[in-house]
Design a protein around this motif. Sequence first.
Motif, short mmCIF file in Angstrom:
data_model
loop_
_atom_site.label_atom_id
_atom_site.label_comp_id
_atom_site.label_asym_id
_atom_site.label_seq_id
_atom_site.Cartn_x
_atom_site.Cartn_y
_atom_site.Cartn_z
N PRO A 1 121.20 -17.21 -6.26
CA PRO A 1 121.18 -15.92 -6.95
C PRO A 1 121.26 -14.73 -6.01
O PRO A 1 121.84 -13.70 -6.36
N LEU A 2 120.71 -14.86 -4.79
CA LEU A 2 120.79 -13.77 -3.84
C LEU A 2 122.21 -13.57 -3.35
O LEU A 2 122.70 -12.45 -3.22
N VAL A 3 122.91 -14.68 -3.09
CA VAL A 3 124.31 -14.60 -2.68
C VAL A 3 125.13 -13.92 -3.77
O VAL A 3 125.94 -13.03 -3.50
N ALA A 4 124.91 -14.32 -5.02
CA ALA A 4 125.64 -13.72 -6.13
C ALA A 4 125.34 -12.23 -6.25
O ALA A 4 126.23 -11.42 -6.53
N GLN A 5 124.08 -11.85 -6.02
CA GLN A 5 123.69 -10.44 -6.10
C GLN A 5 124.39 -9.62 -5.02
O GLN A 5 124.90 -8.52 -5.29
N ILE A 6 124.43 -10.15 -3.79
CA ILE A 6 125.07 -9.42 -2.70
C ILE A 6 126.57 -9.32 -2.92
O ILE A 6 127.18 -8.27 -2.67
#
Length: 219
Positions: free
Chosen positions: A104-109
Amino acid sequence: MKHTVITALLLAALPLANGCSDNSEVFYSISYPIVRIEAQVTRPESEPTPEEPSTGEGTETGGNDGTGSGTGTDGTETGTGTGSGSGSDTGTGEGEGTEEPVDPLVAQIQAEVLAEAPVQVGGRYVLDFTRYNRGPLTVDTASEAGTVQGAFFKEPGASEINLFFLEDNYACTISSYRDTDGKYKVLLTVDLTEIYQQRYPSAGLTKVVRQEYTSTPSN
């Protein structure tokens, strides 16, 4: 040393960026229309639990055509986001049919990189060479900012262009990609790693880049 050079170039560019005329003949112009934007984000995988052994590197690719894919090989996690849209993610690790979860952090960035791109899909950079290594820059941002003026620097034969407009100044690395028509076209890559490492200090980010695909033929 590099920072000093860039600062000096920026100071020299200010008259152009502020709209002052160069009064020099434009002897060469090139346009880079943006047809697609992607964001690549790489961070180490979290430690596996005993029930979930590590399968190596996870690569997540999300497109605006509603598809996604994932593969694994060597211990880092890479995400690629394209344009906008939604899709489903499927993946392969060491074997077929295993599902690769989306970080989810990768997707957010990825989403932040795409949303904050100063030139959106449909926009373009136009470089007018009035000197052998510089000149005025016209940028159609394809956003609310509209068309703005700036300046650029590019040494002959160099693989980077330094762009200065609005509040932005960054270097684009010039390379090429093979388009769906089989022809090679210019790809502009902007390294945002340091910016996002500062924004997410605990994320362990090792690479964040914005890739701007153009319709300009590559020489």
